[in-house]
Design a protein around this motif. Structure first.
Motif, short mmCIF file in Angstrom:
data_model
loop_
_atom_site.label_atom_id
_atom_site.label_comp_id
_atom_site.label_asym_id
_atom_site.label_seq_id
_atom_site.Cartn_x
_atom_site.Cartn_y
_atom_site.Cartn_z
N VAL A 248 -55.69 -20.65 -73.89
CA VAL A 248 -56.50 -22.07 -73.72
C VAL A 248 -55.98 -22.70 -72.70
CG1 VAL A 248 -56.75 -24.27 -74.68
CG2 VAL A 248 -57.02 -22.41 -76.22
N ARG A 249 -54.65 -22.52 -72.22
CA ARG A 249 -54.06 -23.15 -70.87
C ARG A 249 -54.71 -22.59 -69.68
NH1 ARG A 249 -48.31 -21.06 -69.98
NH2 ARG A 249 -49.62 -19.29 -69.52
N ASP A 250 -54.65 -21.31 -69.71
CA ASP A 250 -55.10 -20.32 -68.52
C ASP A 250 -56.76 -20.74 -68.53
OD1 ASP A 250 -52.58 -19.63 -68.19
OD2 ASP A 250 -52.94 -17.61 -68.83
N LEU A 251 -57.47 -20.84 -69.52
CA LEU A 251 -58.80 -21.08 -69.52
C LEU A 251 -59.03 -22.54 -68.63
CD1 LEU A 251 -60.51 -20.15 -72.93
CD2 LEU A 251 -61.02 -19.17 -70.40
N ASN A 252 -58.30 -23.56 -69.15
CA ASN A 252 -58.40 -25.01 -68.62
C ASN A 252 -58.11 -25.11 -67.20
OD1 ASN A 252 -59.29 -25.62 -71.13
ND2 ASN A 252 -57.05 -26.41 -71.81
N ALA A 253 -57.06 -24.01 -66.91
CA ALA A 253 -56.85 -24.00 -65.52
C ALA A 253 -57.75 -23.04 -64.48
CB ALA A 253 -55.44 -23.25 -65.42
N ASP A 254 -59.06 -22.51 -65.08
CA ASP A 254 -59.92 -21.72 -64.37
C ASP A 254 -59.28 -20.44 -63.83
OD1 ASP A 254 -62.13 -23.70 -64.74
OD2 ASP A 254 -61.11 -24.66 -63.15
#
Length: 312
Positions: A248-254
Motif C-alpha cells: 500500500v505504501r508503494d502504491l501510494n508513492a506511485d
C-alpha cells in the motif's frame, strides 16, 4: 521463560496481550541464573514495530534473555519518536565495551544505495568488526546480511529490476543443521528486497553454507560452520500485515509495485493475506538462541574468542 526488556517499553503491552511473558529488571535480578545477553541493532525506520516482531520471536525459549536495543549514535529516526529512542535505546558508544551472547542486526530500507554511500557506513563497518570481538553469534537480516557479506568477504550483491516481494516456498538443504532442527523439508518465508547474492557465491566462501533456499527467492539461510554468523535474506519476523503495508505504501508513492506473490488469496489485495511462515520463523529464532548461542557461548563472556571471518 521470559525475556527481560526495559520497563515501560511499548512492546511489553503488545506481548503481554499475546500471553508472552516478559519481566523488568527488578524481577530479573531475583533470578539465580546467568541470562543470555542479546543486543538488537535496529536499523528499520519504524523501530517500535520491529521491536515487537523480534521480541516476539525471541520469547519462545526456556532461557531468560536480557535484551539491549542499540542505535547508531546521532542517527535520528524518521518514523519513531525521539523520546522513545532516548528512553529505550543505547548509543553504540555506550555498549562498545560490553560483550554479548547474541546480536541481531536488522534490515534497512537502503536497497538501491551503494554501501559506501550509506551515511552511516563507516559506523556500520566499526560495528561489524566489534561484533567479531564482542559477540558469540550474530544474526544478520536482509540488507544487513548482504552488507556483512560485502564487508567481510568482498561479495557485492546484485539488484533485481523489480522488487522481490511475497511469501515463497523454500527447501532445507541441510536437515542435520541444528539451525533448521524441526523444520519441514519445505516451508514458506517472506521476502521484500531488490538485492540478492547467488547461492554459489555464498558456498564459495570456506566455512559458509547455504542451508535453506528457494527456486524463486534464492538463498535464504546461510550459516557459518562455527555457528557464529547467520545470514537470513528474508523476513521471518514479519507480521501478517507487513507485506500489505509495504504494498500500500508503494502504491501510494506511485511506484507501481507488483502484488506480493503467494500472499493474498487469488492475488486479491482486498482479501486478508494467508499467513504460512510464522511457525518456521519462530522455530528459526528459537534454534538460533538454543544451538548457536546458548550451547556455544562461554559462561564468562570475557572468554569470547574473536571470530575468524575476514576476507579470503
Amino acid at each position: 521463560m521470559p525475556i527481560r526488556i526495559p520497563e515501560n517499553l511499548p512492546a511489553q503491552n503488545v506481548l503481554l496481550g499475546e500471553n508472552i511473558f516478559t519481566m523488568d529488571s527488578q524481577r530479573a535480578a531475583s533470578q539465580d541464573i546467568r541470562p543470555m545477553e542479546v543486543a538488537i541493532l535496529n536499523l528499520m525506520p519504524n523501530k517500535i514495530e520491529t521491536e515487537v516482531q523480534l521480541l516476539r520471536l525471541l520469547s519462545n525459549t526456556p532461557l531468560q534473555i536480557n535484551v539491549d536495543l542499540i542505535r547508531i549514535n546521532d542517527l535520528t529516526p524518521k518514523h519513531t519518536p525521539q523520546s522513545h529512542m532516548d528512553a529505550f535505546y543505547h548509543d553504540f558508544s555506550d555498549v562498545v565495551e560490553k560483550r554479548y551472547d547474541g546480536l541481531i542486526v536488522t534490515g534497512a530500507p537502503l536497497a538501491l544505495l551503494d554501501y559506501e554511500d550509506v551515511n552511516y557506513w563507516d559506523t556500520m563497518k566499526t560495528i561489524l568488526e566489534w561484533a567479531n570481538r564482542h559477540v558469540q553469534s550474530t544474526l544478520y537480516l536482509c540488507w544487513a546480511a548482504h552488507a556483512a557479506m560485502y564487508h567481510f568477504h568482498g561479495i557485492q550483491r546484485k539488484l533485481r529490476e523489480e522488487k522481490l516481494s511475497g511469501v515463497f516456498r523454500h527447501r532445507v538443504n541441510d536437515p542435520l543443521n541444528e539451525l533448521l532442527r524441526g523444520f519441514d523439508s519445505e516451508f514458506y518465508a517472506p521476502h521484500s528486497r531488490y538485492g540478492y547474492i547467488d547461492p554459489a557465491d555464498y558456498n564459495s566462501i570456506p566455512g559458509l553454507s547455504v542451508i535453506a533456499e528457494s527456486d524463486e527467492a534464492g538463498a535464504y539461510v546461510v550459516a557459518s560452520d562455527d555457528k557464529r554468523m547467520v545470514f537470513i535474506t528474508g523476513h521471518p519476523e514479519y507480521d501478517p500485515e507487513t507485506l500489505n503495508d509495504e504494498y500500500v505504501r508503494d502504491l501510494n508513492a506511485d511506484l507501481e509495485p507488483k502484488i506480493p506473490c503467494n500472499y493474498y488469496p487469488d492475488d486479491d489485495p482486498g482479501k486478508p493475506p494467508v499467513v504460512r511462515w510464522r511457525a518456521h520463523g519462530s522455530l528459526l529464532f528459537t534454534n538460533w538462541i538454543n544451538y548457536y548461542v546458548y550451547q556455544t557461548t562461554p559462561y564468562d563472556l570475557n572468554q569470547l574468542v574473536e571470530k575468524d571471518q575476514r576476507k579470503r
